[in-house]
Design an enzyme around this catalytic site. Structure first.
Site, short mmCIF file in Angstrom:
data_model
loop_
_atom_site.label_atom_id
_atom_site.label_comp_id
_atom_site.label_asym_id
_atom_site.label_seq_id
_atom_site.Cartn_x
_atom_site.Cartn_y
_atom_site.Cartn_z
N LYS A 155 0.82 -1.23 0.00
CA LYS A 155 0.00 0.00 0.00
C LYS A 155 0.85 1.28 0.00
O LYS A 155 0.45 2.29 -0.56
CB LYS A 155 -0.91 0.03 1.22
CG LYS A 155 -2.08 -0.93 1.14
CD LYS A 155 -3.02 -0.69 2.32
CE LYS A 155 -4.08 -1.76 2.40
NZ LYS A 155 -5.15 -1.42 3.34
N ASP A 204 -9.99 2.84 1.92
CA ASP A 204 -10.09 2.43 3.33
C ASP A 204 -10.73 3.53 4.18
O ASP A 204 -11.48 3.26 5.12
CB ASP A 204 -8.71 2.10 3.92
CG ASP A 204 -8.13 0.82 3.36
OD1 ASP A 204 -8.93 -0.07 2.99
OD2 ASP A 204 -6.89 0.70 3.29
N ALA A 219 -3.68 1.50 9.35
CA ALA A 219 -5.14 1.53 9.42
C ALA A 219 -5.60 2.81 10.12
O ALA A 219 -6.60 3.42 9.74
CB ALA A 219 -5.66 0.30 10.17
P1 ATR Z 1 -2.03 -1.67 10.48
O1 ATR Z 1 -1.59 -1.36 9.08
O2 ATR Z 1 -3.05 -2.79 10.56
O3 ATR Z 1 -2.47 -0.46 11.24
P2 ATR Z 1 0.56 -1.60 11.78
O4 ATR Z 1 0.91 -0.43 10.92
O5 ATR Z 1 1.56 -2.68 11.95
O6 ATR Z 1 -0.75 -2.31 11.21
O7 ATR Z 1 0.08 -1.05 13.22
C1 ATR Z 1 -0.25 -1.90 14.26
C2 ATR Z 1 -0.81 -1.08 15.43
O8 ATR Z 1 -1.19 -2.00 16.48
C3 ATR Z 1 0.21 -0.12 16.05
O9 ATR Z 1 -0.49 1.00 16.55
C4 ATR Z 1 0.77 -0.97 17.21
O10 ATR Z 1 1.33 -0.22 18.27
P3 ATR Z 1 2.90 0.20 18.26
O11 ATR Z 1 3.00 1.40 17.36
O12 ATR Z 1 3.21 0.52 19.68
O13 ATR Z 1 3.66 -1.00 17.75
C5 ATR Z 1 -0.49 -1.65 17.67
N1 ATR Z 1 -0.25 -2.84 18.49
C6 ATR Z 1 0.15 -4.06 18.06
N2 ATR Z 1 0.24 -4.91 19.12
C7 ATR Z 1 -0.11 -4.21 20.24
C8 ATR Z 1 -0.23 -4.52 21.64
N3 ATR Z 1 0.04 -5.75 22.09
N4 ATR Z 1 -0.63 -3.55 22.46
C9 ATR Z 1 -0.92 -2.30 22.02
N5 ATR Z 1 -0.84 -1.95 20.70
C10 ATR Z 1 -0.44 -2.88 19.83
#
Ligand code: ATR
Length: 263
Positions: free
Chosen positions: A64, A100, A128
């Site tokens: 993307k 999206d 997202a």
């Molecule tokens: P997407 O494209 O689906 O948004 P991403 O860009 O990888 O995927 O983002 C994942 C999000 O989930 C991030 O906000 C991440 O927080 P961090 O920036 O601190 O990594 C969040 N996330 C993933 N696992 C988490 C957890 N166990 N607790 C809190 N936030 C989590």
């Protein structure tokens, strides 16, 4: 036969082919929609050698953010979000946009038709979240952003000119109308970032996680008397927008909703 595809890596679990093929059947469109695995290192070659055979593309992880390098034109929304999920042709030009954000907006509007001045708490600052924040800004909601890695929340909040919050436990639930989970917490697990006693009857909860559809986040909101919006809604509404772009046809949401649940 017109050809369309979703490209990504991995791509096996994409719902796009079943959704768009249902649309082709409904409207007797002579076209096919495939799911194609394209590794990041092969994207440029694929766009040069294979894309000429296609009318349009849905684009998913991890392309993307990079597909824009191979397009002639990009929509303003996709530039601000920093991601393209839909590629289409206008005459000689290859164009890209992001559906999206419209998917997120329309999903929210199933419960809250007018989002203006609604106080929204967004959890997560990933890809997202960017599409969601763009949608909420367009709708003039009052947004607060929380992220596990605080630095990312602060940076994103500055970019979108919204508030950032540091400590989830210190938040007053009265201060929010809508709470949205855009993190991967709850994906394949019974976990929520918010305590059960956070939720109140006036809350609307939206979870972008759709595996499972009924998450702990939504379940807790419902148990407190609040409303819930499941993650499939966003996927369905963003696909409806893609269908409109590619075929100039407005599909009834129920048609794509039932196609989403096939298999
Ligand atoms: P997407 O494209 O689906 O948004 P991403 O860009 O990888 O995927 O983002 C994942 C999000 O989930 C991030 O906000 C991440 O927080 P961090 O920036 O601190 O990594 C969040 N996330 C993933 N696992 C988490 C957890 N166990 N607790 C809190 N936030 C989590």
């Amino acid at each position: 036969m017109k050809k369309f595809a979703v490209i990504g890596y991995p791509i096996k679990h994409s719902k796009s082919p079943q959704i768009h093929n249902a649309g082709f059947q409904e409207f007797n469109i002579e076209a096919e929609f495939e799911a194609i695995e394209v590794k990041p290192e092969n994207l440029e070659k694929w766009m040069q050698e294979e894309f000429p055979n296609y009318e349009g593309l849905a684009v998913t992880i991890p392309h993307k953010e990079t597909i824009g390098n191979f397009l002639d034109k990009k929509s303003e929304a996709s530039k601000i979000i920093g991601a393209v999920n839909t590629v289409y042709r206008i005459e000689e030009n290859i164009c890209g946009t992001n559906t999206d954000c419209i998917g997120a907006l329309k999903a929210l509007q199933t419960e809250v038709p007018n989002l203006k001045d609604k106080k929204v708490l967004v959890l997560g600052a990933g890809g997202a979240s960017r599409a969601l924040l763009f949608a909420l800004k367009t709708a003039e909601s009052k947004i607060s952003l929380w992220n596990r890695t605080e630095k990312k929340a602060i940076e994103l909040a500055e970019e979108f000119q919204i508030a950032s919050v540091e400590n989830l436990k210190a938040l007053n639930p009265d201060d929010f109308d809508i709470i949205i989970n855009s993190t991967s917490v709850g994906l394949g697990e019974w976990k929520s970032l918010l305590d059960e006693d956070f939720w109140q009857p006036h809350h609307v909860a939206f979870d972008m996680v759709y595996k499972p559809l009924e998450t702990k986040f939504l379940n807790d909101a419902e148990n407190a008397g609040g409303k819930s919006i499941t993650g499939d809604k966003m996927l369905v509404f963003q696909a409806l927008e893609q269908f409109k772009i590619w075929h100039d046809i407005e599909v009834e949401p129920e048609i794509f909703e039932s196609a989403f649940f096939l298999d």
